[in-house]
Every structure is written in C-alpha cells, then in structure tokens.
Design an enzyme around this catalytic site. Structure first.
Site, PDB file in Angstrom:
ATOM      1  N   ASP A  98     -66.283 -67.655 -13.240  1.00 27.53           N
ATOM      2  CA  ASP A  98     -66.615 -66.635 -12.239  1.00 27.53           C
ATOM      3  C   ASP A  98     -65.946 -65.306 -12.534  1.00 27.53           C
ATOM      4  O   ASP A  98     -66.563 -64.250 -12.454  1.00 27.53           O
ATOM      5  CB  ASP A  98     -66.255 -67.128 -10.819  1.00 27.53           C
ATOM      6  CG  ASP A  98     -64.827 -67.679 -10.708  1.00 27.53           C
ATOM      7  OD1 ASP A  98     -64.048 -67.588 -11.681  1.00 27.53           O
ATOM      8  OD2 ASP A  98     -64.487 -68.217  -9.636  1.00 27.53           O
ATOM      9  N   ASP A 136     -59.360 -62.804 -14.896  1.00 23.67           N
ATOM     10  CA  ASP A 136     -58.334 -61.983 -14.243  1.00 23.67           C
ATOM     11  C   ASP A 136     -57.202 -61.777 -15.248  1.00 23.67           C
ATOM     12  O   ASP A 136     -57.283 -60.893 -16.087  1.00 23.67           O
ATOM     13  CB  ASP A 136     -57.913 -62.732 -12.972  1.00 23.67           C
ATOM     14  CG  ASP A 136     -56.976 -61.941 -12.084  1.00 23.67           C
ATOM     15  OD1 ASP A 136     -57.000 -60.719 -12.144  1.00 23.67           O
ATOM     16  OD2 ASP A 136     -56.222 -62.565 -11.312  1.00 23.67           O
ATOM     17  N   PHE A 139     -59.204 -57.805  -4.773  1.00 15.20           N
ATOM     18  CA  PHE A 139     -59.550 -59.202  -4.565  1.00 15.20           C
ATOM     19  C   PHE A 139     -60.976 -59.303  -4.044  1.00 15.20           C
ATOM     20  O   PHE A 139     -61.306 -58.733  -3.011  1.00 15.20           O
ATOM     21  CB  PHE A 139     -58.572 -59.865  -3.593  1.00 15.20           C
ATOM     22  CG  PHE A 139     -58.658 -61.348  -3.658  1.00 15.20           C
ATOM     23  CD1 PHE A 139     -57.988 -62.053  -4.645  1.00 15.20           C
ATOM     24  CD2 PHE A 139     -59.447 -62.053  -2.756  1.00 15.20           C
ATOM     25  CE1 PHE A 139     -58.097 -63.432  -4.725  1.00 15.20           C
ATOM     26  CE2 PHE A 139     -59.559 -63.426  -2.835  1.00 15.20           C
ATOM     27  CZ  PHE A 139     -58.883 -64.125  -3.823  1.00 15.20           C
TER      28      PHE A 139
END
Ligand code: IMP
Ligand code: MG
Length: 186
Positions: free
Chosen positions: A109, A112, A161
């Site tokens: 997904d 990071d 976020f």
C-alpha cells in the site's frame, strides 16, 4: 421497537480531507497494470499482497494485468513500532505458494521508511525467487530510511498520515474508496 437509524456517513466524515480521489486512483492503477503486463509478457508473475493494507490496491491491480498470473498473501508486523524501528519484521501469516524460481511482484500500500519492504525483498530472494519487484500504490519520499528500488509506483505523497483504500488508522478507514488525510490527529 425501531432499529436505530444509521445517519452518519463514514465516507463524508468531516475530519477527512481527500488527497487522491477514486477516479484518479483507478486510472493510475489501470496504467500500472498495463505497464506490468507489458514488462512481464510471456512470463507468469506471482503477485504477493502485504496484508492487510494492500488488499484493495491488489484487487484493482490484478484485474488490470492482462496476463496469466498467480497470487499469494503475507502478513507482517514490525518490531518496535513508533519508537525505534529496527527494520526487523515478524511474519504473522506466511506465504502459501512456493517462491522457488518464481518472478515475484510484491504489492504494498505505502512505502514509508522502506524497512518493511527491504526486509521482504531480501527474505523472498533468500527463499529462491528468481526476481522480486515492488509495486506500491503510495510513496512518501521524505520518510525514506533505507534504499529500496520501486519498479511500479502509483503516487508520491507528502509526509502526512493517510488512510483509505486499504490503509488504516487503528484499523479504521480501510473501506474509504479514496485516499485521505485525517485532520486532528495528535
Ligand atoms: P515502512 O516499513 O516504514 O515502509 O512501513 C510501511 C507500513 O507502515 C505500511 O505498510 C503501512 O502499514 C504503515 N504506514 C506508513 N505510513 C502510513 C500512513 O500514512 N497511513 C497508514 N499506514 C501507514
Ligand atoms: Mg501495510
């Protein structure tokens, strides 16, 4: 007695600010699928979905790849989350299919820090995969800690976020049909 009417909309929650709308996500994922189909023509890739977050992306992506392929799932959790991520990853649910000699596309997904994917790429190579490429829907370039090569990328996003399209905040919001920033998080 009447059942309590459900009046609240999760999708129109005022705390959510849409960052990538549904149509843009779907158009980009179709392009990514076409790109993968071109690159893997005559081969039979195995798509590995990193649960749970990548399931929505994986489900769209695989239907955009017009090739013979197979799928598998893995679930991981990182040690020391939030404090100091060591890059050590625990496999919570392992693969069902053999890796040996397979051309793996690791479907994630979001990239990071890169610690999770870096661990998985090395892990899959050590299990005998012929090749391991990464397809990630989102990428936060500002947060990167380790070098990871991305073969297929949906969108670069700012260091905020995000939730939706499989991504959660404390297990909520995975069902949003778009990517959003949650306002008012600490
Ligand atoms: P990495 O090992 O730091 O690259 O961590 C990647 C994982 O952290 C992803 O698979 C997500 O589960 C989670 N993550 C990182 N950023 C976000 C975000 O903005 N929203 C939701 N989950 C995130
Ligand atoms: Mg994840």
């Amino acid at each position: 007695m009447q059942p309590t009417p459900v009046t609240e909309s999760e999708f129109n929650n005022p705390r959510l600010e849409i960052l990538i709308p549904t149509d843009k996500l779907q158009a980009r994922i179709r392009e990514m699928g076409a790109e993968i189909a071109r690159d893997y023509v005559g081969r039979r890739p195995q798509l590995v979905c990193v649960l749970k977050g990548a399931m929505v992306f994986m489900s769209d992506l695989m239907r955009a790849i017009d090739l013979e392929l197979s799928i598998d799932f893995i679930a991981v959790s990182s040690y020391g989350k939030g404090t100091r991520s060591t890059g050590e990853v625990k496999i919570v649910k392992d693969l069902d299919e053999p890796m040996e000699g397979r051309e793996i596309i690791l479907v994630e997904d979001i990239l990071d820090t890169g610690l999770t994917l870096s661990y998985l790429v090395n892990n899959f190579r050590s299990r005998g995969a012929t090749s391991v490429k990464i397809a990630t829907l989102l990428h936060k370039p500002d947060r990167r800690k380790v070098e990871v090569e991305i073969a297929y990328k949906g969108f670069d996003i700012p260091d905020e976020f995000v939730v939706g399209y499989g991504l959660d905040f404390a297990e909520r919001y995975r069902n949003l049909p778009y990517i959003a920033v949650v306002r008012g998080l600490a």
